[in-house]
Scaffold this active site. Structure first.
Site, short mmCIF file in Angstrom:
data_model
loop_
_atom_site.label_atom_id
_atom_site.label_comp_id
_atom_site.label_asym_id
_atom_site.label_seq_id
_atom_site.Cartn_x
_atom_site.Cartn_y
_atom_site.Cartn_z
N GLU A 41 0.88 -1.17 0.00
CA GLU A 41 0.00 0.00 0.00
C GLU A 41 0.92 1.22 0.00
O GLU A 41 1.52 1.56 1.01
CB GLU A 41 -0.90 0.02 1.23
CG GLU A 41 -1.81 1.25 1.29
CD GLU A 41 -2.52 1.41 2.62
OE1 GLU A 41 -2.65 2.56 3.09
OE2 GLU A 41 -2.94 0.39 3.20
N ARG A 45 1.59 10.12 0.64
CA ARG A 45 2.18 11.11 1.54
C ARG A 45 3.47 11.68 0.95
O ARG A 45 4.07 12.58 1.55
CB ARG A 45 2.45 10.49 2.92
CG ARG A 45 1.20 10.06 3.65
CD ARG A 45 1.44 9.92 5.14
NE ARG A 45 2.39 8.88 5.47
CZ ARG A 45 2.06 7.65 5.87
NH1 ARG A 45 0.78 7.32 5.97
NH2 ARG A 45 2.98 6.76 6.18
N THR A 69 -3.61 6.76 1.81
CA THR A 69 -3.72 8.19 2.11
C THR A 69 -4.26 8.96 0.91
O THR A 69 -3.80 10.05 0.58
CB THR A 69 -2.37 8.79 2.58
OG1 THR A 69 -1.68 7.84 3.40
CG2 THR A 69 -2.60 10.04 3.42
N LYS A 129 -11.33 0.23 6.75
CA LYS A 129 -10.07 0.37 7.49
C LYS A 129 -10.40 0.90 8.88
O LYS A 129 -11.15 1.87 9.01
CB LYS A 129 -9.16 1.35 6.74
CG LYS A 129 -7.86 1.70 7.44
CD LYS A 129 -7.09 2.70 6.57
CE LYS A 129 -5.79 3.12 7.22
NZ LYS A 129 -5.01 4.03 6.35
#
Length: 207
Positions: A41, A45, A69, A129
């Site tokens: 994953e 960022r 993200t 999540k």
């Protein structure tokens, strides 16, 4: 999502990666694949995320790759164009969820309380999540929500070698997200042997 959940469930732990240099992505993917975790994953960022995903997809077409993200539709487009299999967001943004659904891209949004779970379910989602896992009540919170809601969770945030088996022991948990086996400093310094040992350690823990 069922096939995606099954693939993640076989791995049990999904490496969550923040990579600064896309040129190092292929070697990192090789380390993951050769040591029992053929999945990544890659979080948005860093500015290198999309190119890192693209590089991994080209070198390892069968690898399971997600974008993490992801905060908006533009990043969804960028991730899809790079070749991801799924999207992960830290929170529950209905606009981003709807956009992923319009583009037929699986999304696993972050939730950490019953109201957010119900909002996600209202949009047809059953894979979520749990983030940030430890600050949000950890295993006990997950067990409480599992008793009420027919959804599956991927806890992320504070998951580590000491507690990962506790999380995986919760019946609604199909996999955990973690960063401990892919620390940024080891990637930056290309300490591939050390990374390999960390990844192998995960395989031993969850075997």
């Amino acid at each position: 999502m069922s096939n995606l959940n099954a693939r993640m469930g076989e791995l049990k732990v999904i490496p969550v990666i923040a990579i600064k240099d896309a040129d190092k992505a292929v070697k990192l993917a090789q380390v993951l694949s050769e040591n029992g975790l053929p999945c990544a994953e890659v979080t948005f960022r860093t500015e290198a995320a999309a190119q890192a995903i693209r590089n991994i997809r080209e070198a390892f077409p069968e690898m399971l790759i997600g974008a993490g993200t992801v905060l908006n539709a533009a990043q969804v487009d960028e991730a899809i164009d790079a070749g991801v299999d799924f999207i992960v967001s830290p929170g529950f943004n209905p606009t981003t969820v709807k956009y992923c659904q319009q583009r037929n891209m699986p999304i696993i949004p972050g939730v950490n309380n019953p109201s957010m779970v119900e909002q996600a379910m209202e949009m047809g989602l059953d894979t979520l999540k749990f983030f940030p896992a430890e600050p949000s009540g950890g295993v006990n919170m997950l067990k409480a929500m599992t008793a009420v809601y027919p959804v599956s969770f991927m806890p992320t945030g504070g998951v580590n070698p000491a507690n990962v088996k506790d999380y995986l022991g919760v019946k609604s948990v199909f996999a955990c997200g973690g960063t401990w086996m892919v620390p940024g400093n080891l990637i930056d310094e290309e300490r591939w042997d050390e990374l390999a040992e960390l990844v192998k350690g995960v395989a031993d823990i969850v075997a």
